[in-house]
Design a protein around this motif. Structure first.
Motif, PDB file in Angstrom:
ATOM      1  N   HIS A  44       0.833  -1.210   0.000  1.00 54.76           N
ATOM      2  CA  HIS A  44       0.000   0.000   0.000  1.00 54.76           C
ATOM      3  C   HIS A  44       0.867   1.259   0.000  1.00 54.76           C
ATOM      4  O   HIS A  44       0.550   2.230  -0.709  1.00 54.76           O
ATOM      5  CB  HIS A  44      -0.920  -0.007   1.216  1.00 54.76           C
ATOM      6  N   VAL A  45       1.930   1.256   0.751  1.00 56.98           N
ATOM      7  CA  VAL A  45       2.827   2.416   0.798  1.00 56.98           C
ATOM      8  C   VAL A  45       3.438   2.676  -0.582  1.00 56.98           C
ATOM      9  O   VAL A  45       3.538   3.825  -1.031  1.00 56.98           O
ATOM     10  CB  VAL A  45       3.920   2.187   1.862  1.00 56.98           C
ATOM     11  N   ARG A  46       3.813   1.612  -1.248  1.00 59.24           N
ATOM     12  CA  ARG A  46       4.414   1.777  -2.573  1.00 59.24           C
ATOM     13  C   ARG A  46       3.378   2.231  -3.608  1.00 59.24           C
ATOM     14  O   ARG A  46       3.644   3.113  -4.420  1.00 59.24           O
ATOM     15  CB  ARG A  46       5.051   0.461  -3.021  1.00 59.24           C
ATOM     16  N   THR A  47       2.204   1.620  -3.565  1.00 57.64           N
ATOM     17  CA  THR A  47       1.206   1.878  -4.597  1.00 57.64           C
ATOM     18  C   THR A  47       0.553   3.245  -4.429  1.00 57.64           C
ATOM     19  O   THR A  47       0.434   4.016  -5.395  1.00 57.64           O
ATOM     20  CB  THR A  47       0.121   0.788  -4.561  1.00 57.64           C
ATOM     21  N   ARG A  48       0.121   3.566  -3.224  1.00 62.31           N
ATOM     22  CA  ARG A  48      -0.634   4.806  -3.020  1.00 62.31           C
ATOM     23  C   ARG A  48       0.270   6.023  -2.836  1.00 62.31           C
ATOM     24  O   ARG A  48      -0.072   7.128  -3.280  1.00 62.31           O
ATOM     25  CB  ARG A  48      -1.559   4.675  -1.807  1.00 62.31           C
ATOM     26  N   TYR A  49       1.424   5.837  -2.211  1.00 59.29           N
ATOM     27  CA  TYR A  49       2.255   6.993  -1.855  1.00 59.29           C
ATOM     28  C   TYR A  49       3.578   7.052  -2.608  1.00 59.29           C
ATOM     29  O   TYR A  49       4.349   7.985  -2.394  1.00 59.29           O
ATOM     30  CB  TYR A  49       2.504   7.003  -0.338  1.00 59.29           C
ATOM     31  N   GLN A  50       3.825   6.067  -3.483  1.00 57.93           N
ATOM     32  CA  GLN A  50       5.083   6.012  -4.232  1.00 57.93           C
ATOM     33  C   GLN A  50       6.285   6.190  -3.285  1.00 57.93           C
ATOM     34  O   GLN A  50       7.259   6.887  -3.589  1.00 57.93           O
ATOM     35  CB  GLN A  50       5.126   7.072  -5.343  1.00 57.93           C
ATOM     36  N   ALA A  51       6.174   5.571  -2.138  1.00 68.18           N
ATOM     37  CA  ALA A  51       7.224   5.643  -1.118  1.00 68.18           C
ATOM     38  C   ALA A  51       7.741   4.240  -0.830  1.00 68.18           C
ATOM     39  O   ALA A  51       7.147   3.239  -1.239  1.00 68.18           O
ATOM     40  CB  ALA A  51       6.668   6.265   0.162  1.00 68.18           C
ATOM     41  N   GLU A  52       8.860   4.171  -0.138  1.00 66.58           N
ATOM     42  CA  GLU A  52       9.392   2.877   0.258  1.00 66.58           C
ATOM     43  C   GLU A  52       8.957   2.560   1.687  1.00 66.58           C
ATOM     44  O   GLU A  52       8.972   3.437   2.563  1.00 66.58           O
ATOM     45  CB  GLU A  52      10.911   2.869   0.172  1.00 66.58           C
ATOM     46  N   PRO A  53       8.565   1.327   1.938  1.00 64.55           N
ATOM     47  CA  PRO A  53       8.202   0.932   3.299  1.00 64.55           C
ATOM     48  C   PRO A  53       9.443   0.673   4.140  1.00 64.55           C
ATOM     49  O   PRO A  53      10.441   0.134   3.655  1.00 64.55           O
ATOM     50  CB  PRO A  53       7.423  -0.376   3.075  1.00 64.55           C
ATOM     51  N   GLY A  54       9.369   1.083   5.388  1.00 63.08           N
ATOM     52  CA  GLY A  54      10.426   0.781   6.347  1.00 63.08           C
ATOM     53  C   GLY A  54       9.829   0.088   7.556  1.00 63.08           C
ATOM     54  O   GLY A  54       8.646   0.287   7.881  1.00 63.08           O
ATOM     55  N   PHE A  55      10.629  -0.710   8.225  1.00 64.84           N
ATOM     56  CA  PHE A  55      10.155  -1.501   9.360  1.00 64.84           C
ATOM     57  C   PHE A  55      11.081  -1.272  10.552  1.00 64.84           C
ATOM     58  O   PHE A  55      12.290  -1.469  10.447  1.00 64.84           O
ATOM     59  CB  PHE A  55      10.109  -2.983   8.995  1.00 64.84           C
ATOM     60  N   ILE A  56      10.502  -0.832  11.667  1.00 66.08           N
ATOM     61  CA  ILE A  56      11.262  -0.608  12.897  1.00 66.08           C
ATOM     62  C   ILE A  56      11.048  -1.822  13.798  1.00 66.08           C
ATOM     63  O   ILE A  56       9.925  -2.319  13.929  1.00 66.08           O
ATOM     64  CB  ILE A  56      10.800   0.672  13.611  1.00 66.08           C
ATOM     65  N   THR A  57      12.124  -2.308  14.391  1.00 69.71           N
ATOM     66  CA  THR A  57      12.012  -3.517  15.198  1.00 69.71           C
ATOM     67  C   THR A  57      12.992  -3.486  16.367  1.00 69.71           C
ATOM     68  O   THR A  57      14.029  -2.842  16.300  1.00 69.71           O
ATOM     69  CB  THR A  57      12.291  -4.772  14.343  1.00 69.71           C
ATOM     70  N   MET A  58      12.623  -4.209  17.414  1.00 70.39           N
ATOM     71  CA  MET A  58      13.520  -4.415  18.543  1.00 70.39           C
ATOM     72  C   MET A  58      14.196  -5.783  18.457  1.00 70.39           C
ATOM     73  O   MET A  58      14.938  -6.167  19.355  1.00 70.39           O
ATOM     74  CB  MET A  58      12.746  -4.306  19.866  1.00 70.39           C
ATOM     75  N   ASN A  59      13.926  -6.523  17.374  1.00 76.50           N
ATOM     76  CA  ASN A  59      14.550  -7.829  17.173  1.00 76.50           C
ATOM     77  C   ASN A  59      14.892  -7.981  15.698  1.00 76.50           C
ATOM     78  O   ASN A  59      14.099  -8.514  14.915  1.00 76.50           O
ATOM     79  CB  ASN A  59      13.619  -8.951  17.637  1.00 76.50           C
ATOM     80  N   LEU A  60      16.049  -7.496  15.317  1.00 72.74           N
ATOM     81  CA  LEU A  60      16.442  -7.436  13.910  1.00 72.74           C
ATOM     82  C   LEU A  60      16.480  -8.812  13.237  1.00 72.74           C
ATOM     83  O   LEU A  60      15.873  -8.994  12.172  1.00 72.74           O
ATOM     84  CB  LEU A  60      17.797  -6.738  13.783  1.00 72.74           C
ATOM     85  N   PRO A  61      17.167  -9.815  13.791  1.00 73.00           N
ATOM     86  CA  PRO A  61      17.247 -11.096  13.079  1.00 73.00           C
ATOM     87  C   PRO A  61      15.888 -11.733  12.826  1.00 73.00           C
ATOM     88  O   PRO A  61      15.624 -12.232  11.720  1.00 73.00           O
ATOM     89  CB  PRO A  61      18.107 -11.961  14.023  1.00 73.00           C
ATOM     90  N   THR A  62      15.008 -11.723  13.820  1.00 72.64           N
ATOM     91  CA  THR A  62      13.688 -12.340  13.664  1.00 72.64           C
ATOM     92  C   THR A  62      12.838 -11.590  12.646  1.00 72.64           C
ATOM     93  O   THR A  62      12.117 -12.201  11.837  1.00 72.64           O
ATOM     94  CB  THR A  62      12.966 -12.382  15.018  1.00 72.64           C
ATOM     95  N   THR A  63      12.915 -10.276  12.645  1.00 73.93           N
ATOM     96  CA  THR A  63      12.151  -9.487  11.675  1.00 73.93           C
ATOM     97  C   THR A  63      12.653  -9.707  10.264  1.00 73.93           C
ATOM     98  O   THR A  63      11.856  -9.796   9.324  1.00 73.93           O
ATOM     99  CB  THR A  63      12.197  -8.000  12.052  1.00 73.93           C
ATOM    100  N   LEU A  64      13.952  -9.831  10.085  1.00 67.68           N
ATOM    101  CA  LEU A  64      14.480 -10.122   8.744  1.00 67.68           C
ATOM    102  C   LEU A  64      13.960 -11.463   8.234  1.00 67.68           C
ATOM    103  O   LEU A  64      13.622 -11.602   7.052  1.00 67.68           O
ATOM    104  CB  LEU A  64      16.015 -10.118   8.769  1.00 67.68           C
ATOM    105  N   ASP A  65      13.881 -12.450   9.119  1.00 66.15           N
ATOM    106  CA  ASP A  65      13.308 -13.744   8.721  1.00 66.15           C
ATOM    107  C   ASP A  65      11.869 -13.580   8.245  1.00 66.15           C
ATOM    108  O   ASP A  65      11.464 -14.157   7.225  1.00 66.15           O
ATOM    109  CB  ASP A  65      13.342 -14.726   9.900  1.00 66.15           C
TER     110      ASP A  65
END
Length: 295
Positions: free
Chosen positions: A180-201
């Motif tokens: 939705h971020v890419r399609t409607r806003y022509q923006a890139e999505p970013g993800f904030i996390t407190m657990n980097l390895p698990t979120t990358l999975d």
């Protein structure tokens, strides 16, 4: 087909100090909250950051950011080249609105002006069908209403939601957000996390290639779930665009030591930092220029 990567500025200015967030000192947090209760105090610090060459404001969708957006819209020449990186959702805003207006009333309060009737219909039908995608995209649009007409090249999903979704295994929602971020806003999505390895999975599982991910990265392992070694392994061996926050470990690491360590890491694209004075902003800019010079 691979997505075109939006280049990021190396330094992103955060907003924790404006809203009384300090992970080491409640007393300092209260003092900051009092100091920044008026817009002019916030804008004075943002102006200092802008004048020191920091042109990206990574901010929550706190109600008071609406006033910052209005000021920037009103003075386009003063803030030429200035971008916002919105971080959503701001949970307290919704909790308060739901208490006052109920769920649908809260959603309607934050609806974008453009396509309001369509959004209301989409929200109502989505609730009736328990359609998570419809509700999710509706709330994204509601959160971004305040940034209309402003540059928002990267839009973030807050760690409170990312980590909850990953923990529950409902990772399809991460893909819904990204699309939705890419399609409607022509923006890139970013993800904030407190657990980097698990979120990358999790991001790998839903097919998000080379995602932008922001996490605490510092040499002490402060607020780094899984420990420093797991993060270093990810930085050396996983494909993603790393954004580091809490690089000073909330003041536990000397600035020079912190910047020297973090800027030596592979795949680092940006650092998020907060500051309350022109001197501290200038010091961080100078250290980054020294240890992480542009090519």
């Amino acid at each position: 087909m691979a997505e075109t990567a939006t280049p990021m500025n190396r330094l992103l200015f955060g907003d924790n100090q404006f809203f009384g967030v300090n992970h080491m000192s409640e007393e300092k947090a209260r003092a900051q909250q009092i100091r920044f209760q008026h817009l002019d105090a916030i804008m004075a610090v943002l102006d200092s950051a802008y004048d020191e060459g920091v042109r990206t404001f990574m901010c929550t969708t706190h109600d008071r950011i609406t006033d910052v957006c209005d000021r920037v819209r009103a003075e386009p020449a003063r803030y030429e080249g200035f971008s916002f990186y919105p971080c959503m959702p701001y949970a307290h805003k919704y909790a308060n609105a739901i208490t006052d207006d109920g769920f649908l009333g809260a959603v309607r309060r934050f609806l974008p002006e453009e396509g309001m009737l369509d959004s209301i219909a989409r929200g109502t039908s989505s609730l009736a069908r328990k359609d998570i995608e419809g509700v999710t995209t509706l709330l994204i649009d509601a959160e971004l209403k305040m940034f209309a007409g402003l540059s928002t090249p990267v839009i973030w999903l807050q760690n409170v939601v990312v980590d909850l979704l990953v923990g529950l295994g409902f990772t399809d929602a991460l893909r819904i957000f990204a699309d939705h971020v890419r399609t409607r806003y022509q923006a890139e999505p970013g993800f904030i996390t407190m657990n980097l390895p698990t979120t990358l999975d999790a991001l790998d599982r839903v097919g998000l290639d080379n995602p932008i991910v922001c996490s605490n990265i510092n040499k002490l392992g402060f607020r780094m779930s899984g420990g420093v070694d797991a993060y270093l392994d990810a930085l050396h061996n996983r494909r993603f665009r790393a954004v580091a926050m809490s690089v000073f470990a909330s003041g536990a690491i000397a600035p020079r030591e912190a910047i020297e360590w973090v800027t030596a890491l592979p795949q680092l694209e940006a650092i998020v930092f907060g500051a309350s004075s022109r001197a501290n902003i200038a010091s961080t800019v100078a250290l980054v220029d020294e240890y992480w010079p542009t090519a």
